[in-house]
Design a protein around this motif. Structure first.
Motif, PDB file in Angstrom:
ATOM      1  N   GLN A 132      68.164  26.078  35.041  1.00 54.35           N
ATOM      2  CA  GLN A 132      68.060  24.749  35.641  1.00 54.35           C
ATOM      3  C   GLN A 132      67.316  24.774  36.980  1.00 54.35           C
ATOM      4  OE1 GLN A 132      70.771  26.134  34.462  1.00 54.35           O
ATOM      5  NE2 GLN A 132      71.456  24.845  32.779  1.00 54.35           N
ATOM      6  N   VAL A 133      67.298  25.949  37.638  1.00 55.47           N
ATOM      7  CA  VAL A 133      66.644  26.043  38.943  1.00 55.47           C
ATOM      8  C   VAL A 133      65.134  25.889  38.813  1.00 55.47           C
ATOM      9  CG1 VAL A 133      66.245  27.582  40.904  1.00 55.47           C
ATOM     10  CG2 VAL A 133      68.504  27.457  39.856  1.00 55.47           C
ATOM     11  N   ILE A 134      64.574  26.310  37.698  1.00 51.87           N
ATOM     12  CA  ILE A 134      63.113  26.324  37.551  1.00 51.87           C
ATOM     13  C   ILE A 134      62.611  25.215  36.631  1.00 51.87           C
ATOM     14  CG2 ILE A 134      62.894  28.779  38.041  1.00 51.87           C
ATOM     15  CD1 ILE A 134      62.910  29.327  35.075  1.00 51.87           C
ATOM     16  N   LEU A 135      63.440  24.236  36.323  1.00 46.50           N
ATOM     17  CA  LEU A 135      63.012  23.161  35.429  1.00 46.50           C
ATOM     18  C   LEU A 135      61.848  22.366  36.016  1.00 46.50           C
ATOM     19  CD1 LEU A 135      66.352  21.655  34.026  1.00 46.50           C
ATOM     20  CD2 LEU A 135      64.671  23.059  32.844  1.00 46.50           C
ATOM     21  N   ILE A 136      62.016  21.867  37.235  1.00 46.42           N
ATOM     22  CA  ILE A 136      60.982  21.022  37.849  1.00 46.42           C
ATOM     23  C   ILE A 136      59.698  21.802  38.110  1.00 46.42           C
ATOM     24  CG2 ILE A 136      60.418  19.613  39.860  1.00 46.42           C
ATOM     25  CD1 ILE A 136      63.332  18.760  39.978  1.00 46.42           C
ATOM     26  N   PRO A 137      59.760  23.015  38.712  1.00 43.50           N
ATOM     27  CA  PRO A 137      58.500  23.763  38.913  1.00 43.50           C
ATOM     28  C   PRO A 137      57.760  24.043  37.609  1.00 43.50           C
ATOM     29  CG  PRO A 137      60.240  24.696  40.257  1.00 43.50           C
ATOM     30  CD  PRO A 137      60.894  23.702  39.359  1.00 43.50           C
ATOM     31  N   LEU A 138      58.492  24.426  36.562  1.00 42.68           N
ATOM     32  CA  LEU A 138      57.832  24.710  35.291  1.00 42.68           C
ATOM     33  C   LEU A 138      57.248  23.442  34.674  1.00 42.68           C
ATOM     34  CD1 LEU A 138      60.170  27.334  33.572  1.00 42.68           C
ATOM     35  CD2 LEU A 138      57.917  27.689  34.576  1.00 42.68           C
ATOM     36  N   TYR A 139      57.973  22.343  34.779  1.00 47.25           N
ATOM     37  CA  TYR A 139      57.449  21.099  34.215  1.00 47.25           C
ATOM     38  C   TYR A 139      56.158  20.694  34.923  1.00 47.25           C
ATOM     39  CZ  TYR A 139      57.187  16.318  32.532  1.00 47.25           C
ATOM     40  OH  TYR A 139      56.755  15.144  31.948  1.00 47.25           O
ATOM     41  N   ARG A 140      56.137  20.806  36.243  1.00 45.17           N
ATOM     42  CA  ARG A 140      54.919  20.458  36.987  1.00 45.17           C
ATOM     43  C   ARG A 140      53.779  21.408  36.650  1.00 45.17           C
ATOM     44  NH1 ARG A 140      57.152  18.965  43.113  1.00 45.17           N
ATOM     45  NH2 ARG A 140      58.191  17.002  42.520  1.00 45.17           N
ATOM     46  N   LEU A 141      54.098  22.689  36.480  1.00 46.37           N
ATOM     47  CA  LEU A 141      53.070  23.674  36.147  1.00 46.37           C
ATOM     48  C   LEU A 141      52.439  23.365  34.793  1.00 46.37           C
ATOM     49  CD1 LEU A 141      51.545  26.347  36.570  1.00 46.37           C
ATOM     50  CD2 LEU A 141      53.532  27.509  35.558  1.00 46.37           C
ATOM     51  N   PHE A 142      53.266  23.196  33.780  1.00 46.54           N
ATOM     52  CA  PHE A 142      52.723  22.947  32.445  1.00 46.54           C
ATOM     53  C   PHE A 142      52.087  21.566  32.340  1.00 46.54           C
ATOM     54  CE2 PHE A 142      56.042  26.164  31.217  1.00 46.54           C
ATOM     55  CZ  PHE A 142      55.132  27.157  30.898  1.00 46.54           C
ATOM     56  N   ASN A 143      52.573  20.619  33.116  1.00 40.83           N
ATOM     57  CA  ASN A 143      51.958  19.288  33.111  1.00 40.83           C
ATOM     58  C   ASN A 143      50.563  19.339  33.707  1.00 40.83           C
ATOM     59  OD1 ASN A 143      51.920  16.447  32.686  1.00 40.83           O
ATOM     60  ND2 ASN A 143      52.430  16.122  34.832  1.00 40.83           N
ATOM     61  N   SER A 144      50.393  20.123  34.762  1.00 39.15           N
ATOM     62  CA  SER A 144      49.061  20.268  35.358  1.00 39.15           C
ATOM     63  C   SER A 144      48.100  20.996  34.434  1.00 39.15           C
ATOM     64  CB  SER A 144      49.164  21.023  36.687  1.00 39.15           C
ATOM     65  OG  SER A 144      49.629  22.355  36.483  1.00 39.15           O
ATOM     66  N   MET A 145      48.643  21.821  33.531  1.00 40.79           N
ATOM     67  CA  MET A 145      47.814  22.544  32.565  1.00 40.79           C
ATOM     68  C   MET A 145      47.592  21.749  31.279  1.00 40.79           C
ATOM     69  SD  MET A 145      49.633  26.274  33.048  1.00 40.79           S
ATOM     70  CE  MET A 145      48.610  27.060  31.802  1.00 40.79           C
ATOM     71  N   GLY A 146      48.213  20.572  31.178  1.00 39.04           N
ATOM     72  CA  GLY A 146      48.049  19.752  29.987  1.00 39.04           C
ATOM     73  C   GLY A 146      48.779  20.283  28.772  1.00 39.04           C
TER      74      GLY A 146
END
Length: 289
Positions: A132-146
């Motif tokens: 749960q700690v890395i949910l937001i960072p990972l979501y932003r990362l993969f969202n920026s990568m499409g």
């Protein structure tokens, strides 16, 4: 011959009754019943019609065996898509995490270098981070990568999160492989890759079976990451699709029960396939001799 210090038992005497084995047996039976109760409820709901479930007859034996729920599940194209997506995530993530764990475990066990123990501790510490700690960072990362609403984020995340446990187990196993075997292979002209493939891996089948079973089960049953990274119905996995499997006006309990049992079959098949090596791998090191 009995020693003098041990008094002989009088004829007809009986040993005092020990109640603890019976108490342990009863406790284990109760715990097993509590553990299996949800599975029994799912099984009962899967073989009952909507009418029986609507009248509250969930925990009773069905009057007639109703297999319409299984027919609906097996003929549903959405379920086929869920199963395919889950397999496309589970198979490569399991293979990749185990492969990287084998390479890392072999290096840490047989090819130590300066700072390798510190690097190993840093790698294994990844097991203790709550996802749960890395949910937001990972979501932003993969969202920026499409990559949102594709299968790639789940494959990448499961591979990365499986590397620590795979590396830990394989490192501990390779450490038990005798060094003379590796030295003999080197004398015969084998390089490190050949030693790993031809010597170490054939000996590590029990450890690989444990990892394959655990990784496949964990990834197949995962609900969190598909919920975060998928948006359309075409990209959902079986566990996420199970939640969204509803009737027109209410929750289709019978269909959900049948779908739950169908979704659990692949993990059961994997366990039965690796059962012999899995049990051996789980008991490695339990007996010294």
């Amino acid at each position: 011959m009995k020693s003098i210090a041990e008094p002989a038992e009088a004829p007809g005497s009986e040993r005092p009754f020990n109640p603890w084995p019976a108490v342990v047996f009863v406790c284990l039976t109760v715990l097993a019943a509590l553990f299996l109760a949800p599975t029994f409820g799912v099984l009962m709901s899967s073989i009952k019609s909507k009418r029986e479930i609507a009248f509250g007859q969930l925990w009773t034996m069905p009057t007639d065996l109703f297999l319409g729920n299984y027919a609906d599940v097996l003929s549903n194209p959405a379920v086929h898509k869920y199963l395919l997506n889950t397999f496309l995530v589970t198979a490569p993530a399991t293979a990749a995490s185990i492969s990287l764990g084998v390479l890392g475990g072999y290096v840490f066990a047989k090819l130590p270098f300066r700072g390798s123990n510190l690097l190993f501790l840093a790698l294994v510490s990844g097991m203790f981070f709550p996802p749960q700690v890395i949910l937001i960072p990972l979501y932003r990362l993969f969202n920026s990568m499409g990559l949102i609403d594709t299968l790639w984020p789940m494959i990448i995340v499961h591979t990365a999160m499986g590397i620590p446990i795979c590396t830990l187990l394989m490192r501990n196993f390779f450490a038990t492989v005798p060094n003379p075997l590796r030295e003999c292979a080197i004398i015969e002209g084998a390089n490190e890759w050949q030693i790993l493939v031809l010597v170490a891996l054939p000996l590590s089948l029990p450890a690989l079976a444990v990892l394959a079973t655990l990784q496949f089960t964990w990834i197949w049953n995962d609900f969190l990451w598909p919920l975060i990274f998928t948006q359309s119905d075409d990209k959902r996995t079986i566990m996420l699709g199970l939640v969204f499997m509803r009737g027109q006006y209410s929750v289709a309990w019978g269909i959900q029960g049948a779908m739950s049992l169908v979704a659990s079959l692949p993990t059961l098949i994997v366990f039965l396939f690796f059962q012999r090596y899995f049990i051996k791998g789980m008991t490695m090191g339990a007996v010294k001799g």
